[in-house]
Design a protein around this motif. Structure first.
Motif, PDB file in Angstrom:
ATOM      1  N   ASP A  45     118.357  96.252  32.199  1.00 52.14           N
ATOM      2  CA  ASP A  45     117.082  95.677  32.632  1.00 52.14           C
ATOM      3  C   ASP A  45     117.186  94.160  32.683  1.00 52.14           C
ATOM      4  O   ASP A  45     117.725  93.526  31.782  1.00 52.14           O
ATOM      5  CB  ASP A  45     115.945  96.076  31.692  1.00 52.14           C
ATOM      6  CG  ASP A  45     115.494  97.512  31.900  1.00 52.14           C
ATOM      7  OD1 ASP A  45     115.881  98.113  32.916  1.00 52.14           O
ATOM      8  OD2 ASP A  45     114.752  98.016  31.046  1.00 52.14           O
ATOM      9  N   LYS A  46     116.637  93.583  33.735  1.00 50.60           N
ATOM     10  CA  LYS A  46     116.657  92.132  33.901  1.00 50.60           C
ATOM     11  C   LYS A  46     115.345  91.558  33.391  1.00 50.60           C
ATOM     12  O   LYS A  46     114.290  92.162  33.541  1.00 50.60           O
ATOM     13  CB  LYS A  46     116.865  91.778  35.370  1.00 50.60           C
ATOM     14  CG  LYS A  46     118.209  92.244  35.880  1.00 50.60           C
ATOM     15  CD  LYS A  46     118.330  92.070  37.365  1.00 50.60           C
ATOM     16  CE  LYS A  46     119.654  92.693  37.815  1.00 50.60           C
ATOM     17  NZ  LYS A  46     119.718  92.861  39.232  1.00 50.60           N
ATOM     18  N   LYS A  47     115.421  90.388  32.777  1.00 50.93           N
ATOM     19  CA  LYS A  47     114.235  89.701  32.270  1.00 50.93           C
ATOM     20  C   LYS A  47     113.409  89.202  33.447  1.00 50.93           C
ATOM     21  O   LYS A  47     113.925  88.518  34.331  1.00 50.93           O
ATOM     22  CB  LYS A  47     114.653  88.535  31.374  1.00 50.93           C
ATOM     23  CG  LYS A  47     113.522  87.695  30.864  1.00 50.93           C
ATOM     24  CD  LYS A  47     112.704  88.444  29.842  1.00 50.93           C
ATOM     25  CE  LYS A  47     111.654  87.518  29.233  1.00 50.93           C
ATOM     26  NZ  LYS A  47     110.795  88.215  28.315  1.00 50.93           N
ATOM     27  N   GLY A 105     127.071  73.714  40.688  1.00 48.10           N
ATOM     28  CA  GLY A 105     126.044  74.725  40.472  1.00 48.10           C
ATOM     29  C   GLY A 105     126.588  75.908  39.712  1.00 48.10           C
ATOM     30  O   GLY A 105     127.796  76.167  39.699  1.00 48.10           O
ATOM     31  N   VAL A 106     125.683  76.590  39.058  1.00 45.01           N
ATOM     32  CA  VAL A 106     126.030  77.823  38.360  1.00 45.01           C
ATOM     33  C   VAL A 106     124.834  78.777  38.471  1.00 45.01           C
ATOM     34  O   VAL A 106     123.685  78.337  38.465  1.00 45.01           O
ATOM     35  CB  VAL A 106     126.425  77.557  36.882  1.00 45.01           C
ATOM     36  CG1 VAL A 106     125.249  77.052  36.083  1.00 45.01           C
ATOM     37  CG2 VAL A 106     127.017  78.793  36.236  1.00 45.01           C
ATOM     38  N   SER A 107     125.137  80.053  38.613  1.00 42.79           N
ATOM     39  CA  SER A 107     124.101  81.083  38.693  1.00 42.79           C
ATOM     40  C   SER A 107     124.317  82.083  37.580  1.00 42.79           C
ATOM     41  O   SER A 107     125.452  82.423  37.249  1.00 42.79           O
ATOM     42  CB  SER A 107     124.164  81.812  40.038  1.00 42.79           C
ATOM     43  OG  SER A 107     123.914  80.911  41.088  1.00 42.79           O
ATOM     44  N   MET A 108     123.223  82.543  37.010  1.00 42.72           N
ATOM     45  CA  MET A 108     123.312  83.543  35.950  1.00 42.72           C
ATOM     46  C   MET A 108     122.130  84.497  36.052  1.00 42.72           C
ATOM     47  O   MET A 108     121.124  84.181  36.697  1.00 42.72           O
ATOM     48  CB  MET A 108     123.344  82.870  34.578  1.00 42.72           C
ATOM     49  CG  MET A 108     122.131  82.023  34.257  1.00 42.72           C
ATOM     50  SD  MET A 108     122.348  80.976  32.816  1.00 42.72           S
ATOM     51  CE  MET A 108     122.874  79.476  33.621  1.00 42.72           C
ATOM     52  N   THR A 109     122.264  85.641  35.417  1.00 38.61           N
ATOM     53  CA  THR A 109     121.177  86.616  35.355  1.00 38.61           C
ATOM     54  C   THR A 109     120.932  86.941  33.894  1.00 38.61           C
ATOM     55  O   THR A 109     121.870  87.211  33.143  1.00 38.61           O
ATOM     56  CB  THR A 109     121.536  87.901  36.124  1.00 38.61           C
ATOM     57  OG1 THR A 109     121.847  87.545  37.485  1.00 38.61           O
ATOM     58  CG2 THR A 109     120.380  88.888  36.109  1.00 38.61           C
ATOM     59  N   SER A 153     112.339  73.250  36.725  1.00 34.85           N
ATOM     60  CA  SER A 153     112.172  74.351  37.669  1.00 34.85           C
ATOM     61  C   SER A 153     111.612  73.870  39.008  1.00 34.85           C
ATOM     62  O   SER A 153     111.530  74.642  39.948  1.00 34.85           O
ATOM     63  CB  SER A 153     111.309  75.464  37.072  1.00 34.85           C
ATOM     64  OG  SER A 153     110.167  74.950  36.461  1.00 34.85           O
ATOM     65  N   SER A 154     111.246  72.605  39.112  1.00 32.16           N
ATOM     66  CA  SER A 154     110.846  72.059  40.412  1.00 32.16           C
ATOM     67  C   SER A 154     111.922  71.141  40.993  1.00 32.16           C
ATOM     68  O   SER A 154     111.779  70.648  42.108  1.00 32.16           O
ATOM     69  CB  SER A 154     109.513  71.310  40.296  1.00 32.16           C
ATOM     70  OG  SER A 154     109.620  70.247  39.387  1.00 32.16           O
ATOM     71  N   SER A 155     113.009  70.919  40.241  1.00 29.42           N
ATOM     72  CA  SER A 155     114.079  70.044  40.726  1.00 29.42           C
ATOM     73  C   SER A 155     115.397  70.362  40.019  1.00 29.42           C
ATOM     74  O   SER A 155     115.633  69.920  38.899  1.00 29.42           O
ATOM     75  CB  SER A 155     113.714  68.577  40.481  1.00 29.42           C
ATOM     76  OG  SER A 155     114.756  67.726  40.877  1.00 29.42           O
ATOM     77  N   GLY A 156     116.204  71.197  40.668  1.00 27.06           N
ATOM     78  CA  GLY A 156     117.532  71.491  40.133  1.00 27.06           C
ATOM     79  C   GLY A 156     117.673  72.834  39.445  1.00 27.06           C
ATOM     80  O   GLY A 156     118.780  73.304  39.233  1.00 27.06           O
ATOM     81  N   ILE A 157     116.547  73.458  39.079  1.00 27.93           N
ATOM     82  CA  ILE A 157     116.596  74.797  38.478  1.00 27.93           C
ATOM     83  C   ILE A 157     115.728  75.722  39.318  1.00 27.93           C
ATOM     84  O   ILE A 157     114.566  75.413  39.592  1.00 27.93           O
ATOM     85  CB  ILE A 157     116.078  74.814  37.025  1.00 27.93           C
ATOM     86  CG1 ILE A 157     116.893  73.861  36.141  1.00 27.93           C
ATOM     87  CG2 ILE A 157     116.107  76.241  36.463  1.00 27.93           C
ATOM     88  CD1 ILE A 157     116.351  73.727  34.718  1.00 27.93           C
ATOM     89  N   THR A 158     116.295  76.853  39.726  1.00 23.97           N
ATOM     90  CA  THR A 158     115.549  77.851  40.476  1.00 23.97           C
ATOM     91  C   THR A 158     115.533  79.146  39.667  1.00 23.97           C
ATOM     92  O   THR A 158     116.592  79.674  39.319  1.00 23.97           O
ATOM     93  CB  THR A 158     116.195  78.111  41.855  1.00 23.97           C
ATOM     94  OG1 THR A 158     116.310  76.869  42.549  1.00 23.97           O
ATOM     95  CG2 THR A 158     115.368  79.090  42.662  1.00 23.97           C
ATOM     96  N   LEU A 159     114.331  79.616  39.351  1.00 25.40           N
ATOM     97  CA  LEU A 159     114.164  80.873  38.622  1.00 25.40           C
ATOM     98  C   LEU A 159     113.855  81.982  39.619  1.00 25.40           C
ATOM     99  O   LEU A 159     113.039  81.798  40.521  1.00 25.40           O
ATOM    100  CB  LEU A 159     113.038  80.755  37.593  1.00 25.40           C
ATOM    101  CG  LEU A 159     113.223  79.660  36.542  1.00 25.40           C
ATOM    102  CD1 LEU A 159     112.009  79.605  35.611  1.00 25.40           C
ATOM    103  CD2 LEU A 159     114.491  79.874  35.750  1.00 25.40           C
ATOM    104  N   GLY A 160     114.487  83.141  39.424  1.00 25.93           N
ATOM    105  CA  GLY A 160     114.396  84.234  40.389  1.00 25.93           C
ATOM    106  C   GLY A 160     113.387  85.312  40.082  1.00 25.93           C
ATOM    107  O   GLY A 160     113.561  86.443  40.532  1.00 25.93           O
ATOM    108  N   GLY A 161     112.343  85.009  39.319  1.00 25.82           N
ATOM    109  CA  GLY A 161     111.285  85.989  39.079  1.00 25.82           C
ATOM    110  C   GLY A 161     111.797  87.287  38.485  1.00 25.82           C
ATOM    111  O   GLY A 161     112.545  87.285  37.508  1.00 25.82           O
ATOM    112  N   SER A 162     111.428  88.408  39.097  1.00 29.16           N
ATOM    113  CA  SER A 162     111.787  89.720  38.550  1.00 29.16           C
ATOM    114  C   SER A 162     113.281  90.012  38.622  1.00 29.16           C
ATOM    115  O   SER A 162     113.771  90.912  37.937  1.00 29.16           O
ATOM    116  CB  SER A 162     110.999  90.823  39.256  1.00 29.16           C
ATOM    117  OG  SER A 162     111.330  90.842  40.633  1.00 29.16           O
ATOM    118  N   ALA A 163     114.023  89.260  39.422  1.00 27.42           N
ATOM    119  CA  ALA A 163     115.472  89.446  39.506  1.00 27.42           C
ATOM    120  C   ALA A 163     116.178  88.899  38.276  1.00 27.42           C
ATOM    121  O   ALA A 163     117.351  89.186  38.045  1.00 27.42           O
ATOM    122  CB  ALA A 163     116.021  88.784  40.764  1.00 27.42           C
TER     123      ALA A 163
END
Length: 119
Positions: A31-33, A17-21, A59-69
């Motif tokens: 400012d975050k997208k 896994g990897v996380s990014m902003t 985005s429904s399997s393996g990718i999670t988007l963090g909305g306003s974060a």
């Protein structure tokens, strides 16, 4: 604007896994997208021209988007990596906004490394 290129190493038979902003540089620094309303897709293929993906994340399997974060989390399970023969592969990560516009956010290579320990 060119798409950033990265290289990931992934151990077969292991979770990865990897996380990014995503930060917006055209507005005030820091400012975050806002990713609310976005979907995402990422295909991993041995070669870009291959018709079959080694793995396909959405985005429904393996990718999670963090909305306003502005966060984007990518994940492969140990079952997914076990099904991939060690070697080099290519990928790209695309984000699609609510209007259907597609942006290639990231692209690059992935090296799947063999597992020595079997348990």
């Amino acid at each position: 604007m060119s798409t950033p290129r990265v290289h990931f190493e992934v151990a077969c038979y292991s979770e990865w896994g990897v996380s990014m902003t995503w930060y917006v540089t055209t507005v005030a620094a820091g400012d975050k997208k806002n990713l609310t309303g976005y979907t995402a897709a990422m295909d991993i293929r041995r070669k870009a021209s291959d018709s079959t993906a080694l793995a396909a994340l959405t985005s429904s399997s393996g990718i999670t988007l963090g909305g306003s974060a502005g966060t984007i989390n990518l994940a492969l399970t140990d079952v997914q990596t076990a099904a991939i023969t060690p070697g080099m592969a290519v990928f790209d990560l695309e984000l699609i906004d609510a209007a259907g516009s597609n942006l290639r956010l990231l692209e690059g290579t992935m090296e799947f490394t063999p597992s020595v320990t079997r348990n």
